[in-house]
Write a protein that holds these residues in place. Structure first.
Motif, PDB file in Angstrom:
ATOM      1  N   LEU A 101       0.832  -1.201   0.000  1.00 53.27           N
ATOM      2  CA  LEU A 101       0.000   0.000   0.000  1.00 53.27           C
ATOM      3  C   LEU A 101       0.870   1.257   0.000  1.00 53.27           C
ATOM      4  CD1 LEU A 101      -2.835   1.187   0.083  1.00 53.27           C
ATOM      5  CD2 LEU A 101      -2.762   1.043   2.579  1.00 53.27           C
ATOM      6  N   THR A 102       1.952   1.223   0.759  1.00 52.43           N
ATOM      7  CA  THR A 102       2.866   2.368   0.766  1.00 52.43           C
ATOM      8  C   THR A 102       3.415   2.627  -0.635  1.00 52.43           C
ATOM      9  OG1 THR A 102       3.486   1.923   3.070  1.00 52.43           O
ATOM     10  CG2 THR A 102       4.991   3.292   1.776  1.00 52.43           C
ATOM     11  N   LYS A 103       3.836   1.560  -1.314  1.00 54.16           N
ATOM     12  CA  LYS A 103       4.338   1.707  -2.674  1.00 54.16           C
ATOM     13  C   LYS A 103       3.271   2.270  -3.612  1.00 54.16           C
ATOM     14  CE  LYS A 103       6.560  -1.803  -4.428  1.00 54.16           C
ATOM     15  NZ  LYS A 103       7.669  -1.043  -5.082  1.00 54.16           N
ATOM     16  N   ALA A 104       2.018   1.927  -3.346  1.00 50.43           N
ATOM     17  CA  ALA A 104       0.936   2.395  -4.211  1.00 50.43           C
ATOM     18  C   ALA A 104       0.679   3.893  -4.066  1.00 50.43           C
ATOM     19  CB  ALA A 104      -0.345   1.612  -3.908  1.00 50.43           C
ATOM     20  N   VAL A 105       0.926   4.462  -2.881  1.00 50.30           N
ATOM     21  CA  VAL A 105       0.649   5.892  -2.680  1.00 50.30           C
ATOM     22  C   VAL A 105       1.884   6.763  -2.865  1.00 50.30           C
ATOM     23  CG1 VAL A 105      -1.244   5.339  -1.106  1.00 50.30           C
ATOM     24  CG2 VAL A 105       1.006   5.910  -0.160  1.00 50.30           C
ATOM     25  N   LEU A 106       3.081   6.176  -2.820  1.00 52.94           N
ATOM     26  CA  LEU A 106       4.294   6.993  -2.900  1.00 52.94           C
ATOM     27  C   LEU A 106       4.429   7.777  -4.210  1.00 52.94           C
ATOM     28  CD1 LEU A 106       7.149   4.915  -1.205  1.00 52.94           C
ATOM     29  CD2 LEU A 106       6.117   7.057  -0.416  1.00 52.94           C
ATOM     30  N   PRO A 107       4.109   7.193  -5.379  1.00 53.95           N
ATOM     31  CA  PRO A 107       4.284   7.988  -6.599  1.00 53.95           C
ATOM     32  C   PRO A 107       3.496   9.293  -6.586  1.00 53.95           C
ATOM     33  CG  PRO A 107       4.027   5.670  -7.143  1.00 53.95           C
ATOM     34  CD  PRO A 107       3.722   5.796  -5.686  1.00 53.95           C
ATOM     35  N   GLY A 108       2.265   9.244  -6.100  1.00 58.52           N
ATOM     36  CA  GLY A 108       1.470  10.468  -6.045  1.00 58.52           C
ATOM     37  C   GLY A 108       2.051  11.465  -5.057  1.00 58.52           C
ATOM     38  N   MET A 109       2.487  10.983  -3.898  1.00 57.36           N
ATOM     39  CA  MET A 109       3.111  11.873  -2.918  1.00 57.36           C
ATOM     40  C   MET A 109       4.370  12.507  -3.503  1.00 57.36           C
ATOM     41  SD  MET A 109       2.806   9.770   0.681  1.00 57.36           S
ATOM     42  CE  MET A 109       1.233   9.566   1.545  1.00 57.36           C
ATOM     43  N   ARG A 110       5.164  11.695  -4.184  1.00 60.77           N
ATOM     44  CA  ARG A 110       6.409  12.209  -4.761  1.00 60.77           C
ATOM     45  C   ARG A 110       6.130  13.272  -5.819  1.00 60.77           C
ATOM     46  NH1 ARG A 110       8.398  10.359  -9.117  1.00 60.77           N
ATOM     47  NH2 ARG A 110       7.439   8.290  -8.896  1.00 60.77           N
ATOM     48  N   THR A 111       5.122  13.030  -6.654  1.00 61.14           N
ATOM     49  CA  THR A 111       4.777  14.003  -7.694  1.00 61.14           C
ATOM     50  C   THR A 111       4.302  15.317  -7.084  1.00 61.14           C
ATOM     51  OG1 THR A 111       4.172  12.238  -9.237  1.00 61.14           O
ATOM     52  CG2 THR A 111       3.262  14.435  -9.659  1.00 61.14           C
ATOM     53  N   ARG A 112       3.488  15.217  -6.020  1.00 59.36           N
ATOM     54  CA  ARG A 112       2.966  16.427  -5.363  1.00 59.36           C
ATOM     55  C   ARG A 112       3.968  17.024  -4.387  1.00 59.36           C
ATOM     56  NH1 ARG A 112      -0.868  12.707  -4.800  1.00 59.36           N
ATOM     57  NH2 ARG A 112      -0.679  12.663  -2.511  1.00 59.36           N
ATOM     58  N   ARG A 113       5.044  16.265  -4.114  1.00 57.66           N
ATOM     59  CA  ARG A 113       6.116  16.697  -3.210  1.00 57.66           C
ATOM     60  C   ARG A 113       5.610  16.964  -1.797  1.00 57.66           C
ATOM     61  NH1 ARG A 113      10.567  17.098  -6.266  1.00 57.66           N
ATOM     62  NH2 ARG A 113      11.785  17.893  -4.505  1.00 57.66           N
ATOM     63  N   ARG A 114       4.725  16.086  -1.356  1.00 59.71           N
ATOM     64  CA  ARG A 114       4.288  16.144   0.044  1.00 59.71           C
ATOM     65  C   ARG A 114       3.588  14.831   0.381  1.00 59.71           C
ATOM     66  NH1 ARG A 114       0.187  19.030  -2.567  1.00 59.71           N
ATOM     67  NH2 ARG A 114      -1.925  18.303  -2.071  1.00 59.71           N
ATOM     68  N   GLY A 115       3.647  14.475   1.654  1.00 53.77           N
ATOM     69  CA  GLY A 115       2.970  13.275   2.105  1.00 53.77           C
ATOM     70  C   GLY A 115       3.584  12.760   3.398  1.00 53.77           C
ATOM     71  N   THR A 116       2.801  11.973   4.099  1.00 49.59           N
ATOM     72  CA  THR A 116       3.253  11.392   5.363  1.00 49.59           C
ATOM     73  C   THR A 116       2.804   9.944   5.415  1.00 49.59           C
ATOM     74  OG1 THR A 116       3.077  13.515   6.525  1.00 49.59           O
ATOM     75  CG2 THR A 116       3.126  11.527   7.882  1.00 49.59           C
TER      76      THR A 116
END
Length: 272
Positions: free
Chosen positions: A110-125
């Motif tokens: 699940l972490t791998k599934a959300v990381l690309p979007g966080m990386r593109t938006r340059r924010r996430g926790t």
């Protein structure tokens, strides 16, 4: 300080215990909250304001489906998991593998599934909810402690990896929590096992400790505060006098800490 902006929060295992309390508190703070369940249509006590989505940690494809359904995730709380106890010698490898699938590989998927979007938006926790058994392992909980240690290692190692993209990785270790998880714990003690008597001693002590543990809402507030912090620490712990025992862990020999942990669970010291 918490961000004033509304964030999208995905909480796994949000139907009971710590996960439900995290979801409830995130809603109370004004955030958009999704909670996972293996069967979202049959959630017995849905929390107002929480949208339930399907996720089965043992089904990696469901991680991709869950992430796609939720969309952009600002905060992921990897909380869902299973508990296990018993003698290592008596536990079949299939049970060990199943526990790692649910407690480690599923959250990583699940972490791998959300990381690309966080990386593109340059924010996430991303918050990995572990257990103090990782830092203070005890007999007959080896497999469970190992899975939680793996989650902590993923969080701490990946923290620097994703930091350049504005993503924060956090590990949180709850101590003994009064959530009734002991009633759902899988047990592996073979008939006639030489470990049976000591396991029963530990099981009785564990039940007492869990009955006296901190409540889920208190633990959830630590997780929520960490997830919403402007500059979160890499590691948080709560329960079992965490401030004192982690200090002692740094100061005392490892064997002393192992003996102390065993005594806390009803087991006498054994010299080897």
């Amino acid at each position: 300080m918490a961000s004033p902006n509304v964030q999208t929060v995905l909480v796994t295992g949000a139907t009971s215990g710590i996960g439900a309390e995290v979801a409830r508190q995130m809603v109370a703070r004004g955030h958009r909250v999704y909670g996972t369940s293996r069967n979202p249509d049959t959630v017995a006590d849905p929390i107002p304001g929480v949208t339930y989505v399907r996720l089965d940690n043992a089904d990696y494809a469901s991680a991709d489906s869950c992430a796609a359904e939720v969309g952009d995730v600002d905060i992921l709380i990897n909380n869902a998991g299973e508990s296990q106890a018993g003698a290592l010698e008596d536990t079949p490898m299939s049970a060990v593998e199943d526990l790692f699938t649910v407690n480690v590989f599923g959250p990583i998927a699940l972490t791998k599934a959300v990381l690309p979007g966080m990386r593109t938006r340059r924010r996430g926790t991303v918050v990995m909810v572990g257990s103090m058994l990782s830092s203070f392992p005890v007999a007959f909980r080896s497999n469970y402690a190992a899975t939680k240690s793996a989650l902590k290692a993923y969080a701490l190692a990946t923290r620097r990896e994703v930091a350049p993209y504005g993503i924060r990785m956090i590990s949180v270790e709850p101590g003994t929590i009064a959530t009734g998880i002991g009633d759902r714990r899988s047990i592996h003690i073979a008939d006639g096992s030489p470990y049976a008597a000591e396991y029963q001693t530990l099981a009785a002590a564990t039940r007492r400790n869990e009955d006296e543990g901190i409540d889920a809402a208190t633990m959830a507030s630590v997780i929520v505060d960490a997830a919403l912090a402007d500059h979160p620490k890499p590691f948080y712990a709560k329960g079992n006098r965490a401030e004192i025992v982690f200090l002692l862990r740094r100061l005392l020999p490892r064997q002393v800490i192992l003996d102390f942990t065993a005594r806390k669970h009803g087991l006498p010291r054994v010299s080897i």
